[in-house]
Design a protein around this motif. Structure first.
Motif, mmCIF file in Angstrom:
data_model
loop_
_atom_site.group_PDB
_atom_site.id
_atom_site.type_symbol
_atom_site.label_atom_id
_atom_site.label_comp_id
_atom_site.label_asym_id
_atom_site.label_seq_id
_atom_site.Cartn_x
_atom_site.Cartn_y
_atom_site.Cartn_z
ATOM 1 N N TYR A 38 -0.031 9.260 -1.051
ATOM 2 C CA TYR A 38 0.661 10.539 -0.922
ATOM 3 C C TYR A 38 -0.328 11.610 -0.492
ATOM 4 O O TYR A 38 -1.436 11.704 -1.027
ATOM 5 C CB TYR A 38 1.315 10.938 -2.250
ATOM 6 C CG TYR A 38 2.394 9.972 -2.690
ATOM 7 C CD1 TYR A 38 3.679 10.045 -2.166
ATOM 8 C CD2 TYR A 38 2.114 8.972 -3.620
ATOM 9 C CE1 TYR A 38 4.663 9.152 -2.555
ATOM 10 C CE2 TYR A 38 3.097 8.079 -4.018
ATOM 11 C CZ TYR A 38 4.370 8.174 -3.482
ATOM 12 O OH TYR A 38 5.343 7.281 -3.880
ATOM 13 N N LYS A 39 0.081 12.420 0.474
ATOM 14 C CA LYS A 39 -0.758 13.497 0.964
ATOM 15 C C LYS A 39 -0.902 14.577 -0.105
ATOM 16 O O LYS A 39 0.066 14.986 -0.722
ATOM 17 C CB LYS A 39 -0.150 14.106 2.227
ATOM 18 C CG LYS A 39 -0.064 13.154 3.413
ATOM 19 C CD LYS A 39 -1.443 12.773 3.935
ATOM 20 C CE LYS A 39 -1.330 11.899 5.186
ATOM 21 N NZ LYS A 39 -2.660 11.471 5.672
ATOM 22 N N ARG A 81 -4.141 7.534 -3.197
ATOM 23 C CA ARG A 81 -3.724 6.155 -2.966
ATOM 24 C C ARG A 81 -3.230 5.587 -4.295
ATOM 25 O O ARG A 81 -3.992 5.385 -5.230
ATOM 26 C CB ARG A 81 -4.886 5.305 -2.465
ATOM 27 C CG ARG A 81 -5.473 5.742 -1.141
ATOM 28 C CD ARG A 81 -4.452 5.770 -0.029
ATOM 29 N NE ARG A 81 -3.842 4.461 0.202
ATOM 30 C CZ ARG A 81 -2.825 4.276 1.054
ATOM 31 N NH1 ARG A 81 -2.287 5.279 1.703
ATOM 32 N NH2 ARG A 81 -2.336 3.080 1.212
ATOM 33 N N GLU A 99 0.854 -1.190 0.000
ATOM 34 C CA GLU A 99 0.000 0.000 0.000
ATOM 35 C C GLU A 99 0.894 1.246 0.000
ATOM 36 O O GLU A 99 1.913 1.291 0.684
ATOM 37 C CB GLU A 99 -0.876 0.035 1.263
ATOM 38 C CG GLU A 99 -1.760 -1.182 1.455
ATOM 39 C CD GLU A 99 -3.130 -1.004 0.820
ATOM 40 O OE1 GLU A 99 -3.431 0.140 0.408
ATOM 41 O OE2 GLU A 99 -3.878 -1.989 0.737
ATOM 42 N N LYS A 100 0.499 2.250 -0.796
ATOM 43 C CA LYS A 100 1.255 3.504 -0.792
ATOM 44 C C LYS A 100 0.340 4.653 -1.198
ATOM 45 O O LYS A 100 -0.391 4.562 -2.191
ATOM 46 C CB LYS A 100 2.433 3.435 -1.767
ATOM 47 C CG LYS A 100 3.361 4.647 -1.690
ATOM 48 C CD LYS A 100 4.090 4.719 -0.363
ATOM 49 C CE LYS A 100 5.080 5.877 -0.325
ATOM 50 N NZ LYS A 100 5.799 5.944 0.977
ATOM 51 N N GLU A 111 -5.787 12.542 0.078
ATOM 52 C CA GLU A 111 -4.667 11.626 -0.095
ATOM 53 C C GLU A 111 -4.863 10.859 -1.403
ATOM 54 O O GLU A 111 -5.974 10.439 -1.725
ATOM 55 C CB GLU A 111 -4.563 10.642 1.068
ATOM 56 C CG GLU A 111 -3.362 9.705 0.937
ATOM 57 C CD GLU A 111 -3.315 8.666 2.041
ATOM 58 O OE1 GLU A 111 -2.248 8.487 2.636
ATOM 59 O OE2 GLU A 111 -4.368 8.043 2.300
ATOM 60 N N THR A 155 9.582 3.270 1.107
ATOM 61 C CA THR A 155 8.938 2.312 2.003
ATOM 62 C C THR A 155 7.428 2.341 1.801
ATOM 63 O O THR A 155 6.841 3.402 1.580
ATOM 64 C CB THR A 155 9.245 2.636 3.479
ATOM 65 O OG1 THR A 155 8.855 3.985 3.746
ATOM 66 C CG2 THR A 155 10.725 2.458 3.768
ATOM 67 N N PRO A 156 6.785 1.185 1.862
ATOM 68 C CA PRO A 156 5.319 1.150 1.724
ATOM 69 C C PRO A 156 4.637 1.601 3.008
ATOM 70 O O PRO A 156 5.223 1.549 4.097
ATOM 71 C CB PRO A 156 5.049 -0.324 1.431
ATOM 72 C CG PRO A 156 6.150 -1.053 2.138
ATOM 73 C CD PRO A 156 7.355 -0.164 2.042
ATOM 74 N N ASP A 157 3.408 2.042 2.875
ATOM 75 C CA ASP A 157 2.603 2.360 4.059
ATOM 76 C C ASP A 157 2.186 1.073 4.768
ATOM 77 O O ASP A 157 1.982 1.057 5.988
ATOM 78 C CB ASP A 157 1.350 3.148 3.658
ATOM 79 C CG ASP A 157 1.685 4.487 3.033
ATOM 80 O OD1 ASP A 157 2.746 5.043 3.344
ATOM 81 O OD2 ASP A 157 0.878 4.968 2.203
ATOM 82 N N ALA A 158 2.020 0.015 3.993
ATOM 83 C CA ALA A 158 1.671 -1.303 4.544
ATOM 84 C C ALA A 158 2.135 -2.351 3.545
ATOM 85 O O ALA A 158 2.400 -2.060 2.384
ATOM 86 C CB ALA A 158 0.172 -1.415 4.783
#
Length: 229
Positions: free
Chosen positions: A15-16, A24, A12-13, A22, A61-64
């Motif tokens: 960006y704000k 996705r 998962e990735k 956000e 790095t991934p968010d999850a």
């Protein structure tokens, strides 16, 4: 030893975009790349191909989710361990070669080996061997400005393979070349991957090239699916 070179699970990735928005980009992307396998990654511009490659290559790095290289979980590893894995196990090729202009073709391939602790004599010998494999033995002492676009990109391939990585990641590696040169460079790249037994994930807009690889992964709405549309 596992035959799986790269394992991506549930990546998962986002960006704000300012509060509270956000974007996705990746929504649970998963994939496996095996030894000796050449896999195409296709998607429209802006769909997240480069983001996925950066995460797979431990540049982001991934968010999850998890990233494993040769069975080792590295998505949450400290910077030092991630840097060591990139240097030893991953080779990168981009659309633009990014060769160092003040160094010769051979020196551009020697330098990453020296950074990895390889003795200069051994590094020089390997650089010559790699250049010979892509038909550039006689161009070893030429600086990038004296090489054609296709020759520069072949040198970039050799540089990516300098430290004998297990995984090759390429982002539109022939996108800046004319069709005839693109085919020639692609053939050289595939031959190198086959000869070394590494796994390769190659992002491309060229569907003809994608169809010549072992498999195609398509990135759709942040998820990886098999095959061309």
């Amino acid at each position: 030893m596992s035959d799986i070179v790269l394992r991506l699970d549930g990546i998962e990735k986002g960006y704000k975009l300012g509060q509270p928005g956000e974007l996705r980009v990746l929504r649970g992307a998963s994939a496996r790349i095996a030894r000796g396998e050449v896999v195409a990654l296709v998607a429209p511009s802006g769909a997240g191909k480069s983001t996925l490659l950066h995460i797979a290559g431990l540049l982001d790095t991934p968010d999850a989710g998890t990233v494993e290289i040769m069975g080792a979980g590295l998505s949450g590893a400290r910077d030092r361990k991630r840097t060591a894995a990139r240097r030893r196990q991953i080779g990168f090729v981009y659309q633009f070669h990014h060769l160092l202009p003040e160094f010769t073709a051979a020196e551009n391939i020697v330098l990453p080996q020296l950074a990895n602790g390889i003795a200069r004599a051994e590094a020089t010998e390997r650089a010559g061997m790699l250049l010979a494999q892509v038909g550039l033995k006689d161009r070893a002492d030429h600086r990038p400005s004296a090489l054609s676009g296709g020759e520069q990109q072949r040198v970039a391939f050799c540089r990516a393979l300098a430290n004998a990585p297990r995984l090759l990641l390429a982002d539109e590696p022939t996108g800046n070349l004319d069709p005839a040169t693109s085919d020639q460079v692609f053939d050289r790249l595939i031959a190198l991957v086959r000869d070394t037994g590494m796994g390769a994930l190659i992002a491309t807009h060229n569907l003809e090239l994608a169809a010549r690889m072992d498999r195609v992964l398509r990135l759709e709405e942040g998820v990886l699916v098999d095959g061309l549309a």
